[in-house]
Design an enzyme around this catalytic site. Structure first.
Site, PDB file in Angstrom:
ATOM      1  N   HIS B 132      -0.763   2.102  -7.740  1.00  0.00           N
ATOM      2  CA  HIS B 132      -1.841   0.864  -7.187  1.00  0.00           C
ATOM      3  C   HIS B 132      -2.731   0.730  -8.699  1.00  0.00           C
ATOM      4  O   HIS B 132      -2.604   1.582  -9.367  1.00  0.00           O
ATOM      5  CB  HIS B 132      -2.553   1.689  -6.511  1.00  0.00           C
ATOM      6  CG  HIS B 132      -3.581   0.841  -5.852  1.00  0.00           C
ATOM      7  ND1 HIS B 132      -4.681   0.508  -6.409  1.00  0.00           N
ATOM      8  CD2 HIS B 132      -3.589  -0.196  -4.487  1.00  0.00           C
ATOM      9  CE1 HIS B 132      -5.639  -0.120  -5.509  1.00  0.00           C
ATOM     10  NE2 HIS B 132      -4.760  -0.827  -4.535  1.00  0.00           N
ATOM     11  N   LYS B 235      -8.847   4.933   5.365  1.00  0.00           N
ATOM     12  CA  LYS B 235      -7.661   4.632   5.769  1.00  0.00           C
ATOM     13  C   LYS B 235      -6.976   5.766   6.755  1.00  0.00           C
ATOM     14  O   LYS B 235      -5.878   5.695   7.250  1.00  0.00           O
ATOM     15  CB  LYS B 235      -6.896   4.796   4.494  1.00  0.00           C
ATOM     16  CG  LYS B 235      -6.794   3.520   3.723  1.00  0.00           C
ATOM     17  CD  LYS B 235      -5.903   3.445   2.571  1.00  0.00           C
ATOM     18  CE  LYS B 235      -5.470   2.425   1.657  1.00  0.00           C
ATOM     19  NZ  LYS B 235      -6.539   1.496   1.026  1.00  0.00           N
TER      20      LYS B 235
END
Lengths: 143, 415
Positions: B132, B235
């Site tokens: 990422h 998350k």
């Protein structure tokens, strides 16, 4: 790019076309159709410098100044965005810089897809309009 | 201050689980919401939402220094979360748990403190091609500043890294390996234990980006033997704005401070400031008290629901989605590792992912489209992006079937 219609008339025509459809599928199918029918931009214009930033798909926009009017050509690799591009060209291309700067773009609200199209910056609609107005401003200043 | 009872779901009853998530009752474009964007953020159970308002309604106070009752209650609840997080990832002590804003801040904290102190000219940092942007950019900035070298483990067509390729890059020049545990674009679970073991043989420190793994996999930082582990609260069914940095105590003790301010100091004079002990030395200023407290509730919710059962359920969802998607003409799955977390990324011949995303949204289905903040990875596959469906504990097989129907409709409209 009809030279005989005014900017407002072009907007009204788009609103009328969309009013024929009452569900989201038909509206999108029409938009997709507009996208498919938009003449692709020649590869020579598909340059990094012509890409509009802030869109999830790639949108290329080019313009030039002719007889006091701004001409736009654009393309995208996503077909729904291309449909949006097609409408913007219909409304804003072949207009004077002042007409473009004054355009309120009400038709986007009036076609009843506002919630779908304008709420997310990912489709780049607002970025495209901003860039077209920037071009108009630049041509106005230069001429 | 955990006054909210968290129900015990002994058998995996997905409808019962769904009932705890208020947002799942809403409609989008007049269709029942199907939420398949869990890898971006998960929805929150009522218990977590209640924990937030309970704090503000009943014991809102600044923590650690107040002597009054509210401050004590808030401090207790805040530190309870640290204890819960320590257990959640099996850290040796609570001193190794630093609260941050999220995974990105956790990684940056390491880059700006450990990195600035320990990386010198000519040193090498290894990341992978599937990182990422949050696990690329901080290291690029550091390498530029220090004249160090960033090395990248390539990703195979299937979306995996090979240990051979890793070993070819690894040397005594390697000072840090920073790698994602589970890819947010591909779903691939990387062989982190082996990577850590190999890196340690060369004396390198290893950071694991656990943003996608913490919610799906059992995390045991001691068994894994990673030096740093980063993940985000939002998350794991918790609130946004709270993240975790785990670090081995001996490393955290020697690192310079990140931000200066209140809370992180021991004594301040105009001549010199001495710093607080772990973990407070890295937590300057009033922290995100409410969200930190509610993270405790989220982790309890996850535990009570049963992490193994959730994982099994999610495996079913991925298997069903994968086999159904593969029956579709011109569809290609990006990331075909056998070892994946619960997401499926795909592209369809001649159709831009964004067009799919718009038409799915109109049918009430939330997926993510685009490059997923992994532009180098998209470049490697020569695609502008993918459509990503990522599943959580509350998703159902019927919702996957709905996705397939909606996708067929979208493709028909676009072709």
């Amino acid at each position: 790019m009809n030279t005989t219609t005014t900017l407002r008339q072009a907007e009204e025509q788009i609103v009328e076309n969309f009013s024929l459809f009452d569900d989201w599928e038909s509206k999108y199918e029409y938009l997709i159709d507009l996208g498919k029918k938009l003449k692709p931009l020649e590869d020579q214009y598909k340059l990094e410098e012509n890409i509009i930033k802030g869109c999830q798909s790639t949108v290329w926009l080019v313009s030039w100044f002719e007889n006091g009017k701004v001409i736009f050509k654009a393309d995208s690799d996503a077909v729904i965005v291309k449909g949006l591009v097609s409408m913007l060209i219909e409304v804003l291309s072949n207009r004077t810089p002042q007409e473009i700067l004054d355009a309120k773009m009400d038709f986007i609200k009036e076609i009843g897809m506002m919630s779908h199209l304008a709420q997310t910056r990912s489709n780049g609609l607002l970025a495209m309009i901003k860039q077209m107005k920037n071009y108009a401003l630049a041509y106005k200043a230069a001429n | 201050m955990d006054t909210v009872a968290i129900p015990d779901i002994t058998n995996y009853d997905v409808q019962a689980i769904r009932s705890f998530f208020p947002v799942l009752k809403r409609a989008v474009h007049n269709r029942p919401l199907i939420y398949f964007d869990n890898a971006a953020t998960s929805q929150k159970p009522q218990e977590v939402i209640d924990a937030l308002s309970n704090y503000y309604e009943n014991y809102n106070a600044n923590i650690h220094r107040g002597i009054h009752t509210l401050a004590e209650e808030a401090t207790g609840a805040y530190e309870d979360t640290r204890k819960t997080v320590q257990q959640f990832i099996n850290a040796a002590t609570t001193e190794e748990i630093i609260f941050t804003r999220g995974t990105t801040e956790s990684i940056n904290l390491v880059a700006y403190t450990w990195g600035r102190k320990n990386i010198a000219a000519g040193d090498e940092i290894i990341i992978s091609e599937m990182e990422h942007h949050s696990n690329i950019v901080p290291w690029q900035i550091l390498c530029e500043e220090k004249n160090a070298v960033l090395k990248v483990i390539p990703v195979s067509d299937a979306g995996e890294v090979s240990l051979n390729d890793f070993q070819n890059l690894l040397s005594t020049k390697t000072k840090l390996v920073s790698i994602v545990h589970a890819s947010n674009s591909l779903g691939t679970i990387n062989p982190v234990e082996e990577i850590i073991r190999l890196a340690h043989t060369q004396g390198a420190v290893v950071l694991i980006d656990g943003a996608q793994s913490a919610v799906h996999l059992d995390i045991d930082v001691q068994k894994m033997d990673c030096d740093f582990f980063a993940f985000s609260g939002h998350k794991v069914y918790g609130p946004t704005g709270i993240g975790i940095l785990y670090g081995k105590k001996h490393l955290l003790e020697k690192m310079p401070v990140f931000m200066g301010g209140g809370e992180m100091i021991k004594e301040v004079t105009f001549e010199k400031t001495t710093f607080n002990e772990l973990p407070y030395k890295y937590e300057a200023g009033t922290p995100n008290i409410a969200d930190t407290i509610a993270l405790h509730t989220a982790l309890q919710f996850l535990k009570k629901t049963g992490r193994k059962k959730i994982r099994e359920h999610e495996k079913q969802l991925v298997a069903h989605a994968t086999s159904s998607l593969l029956k579709m003409d011109g569809l290609k799955i990006i990331g075909t590792s056998q070892n994946k977390v619960s997401l499926v990324s795909f592209v369809i011949d001649g159709i831009h992912p964004q067009d799919i995303g718009v038409l799915l949204d109109n049918q009430g289905i939330a997926v993510r489209t685009g490059h997923h903040c992994t532009q180098p990875l998209m470049k490697r596959y020569n695609i502008p992006g993918t459509v990503r469906a990522s599943f959580g504990m509350y998703n159902t097989l019927e919702e996957v079937d709905q996705l397939i129907i909606a996708l067929q409709k979208a493709i028909k409209m676009l072709r």
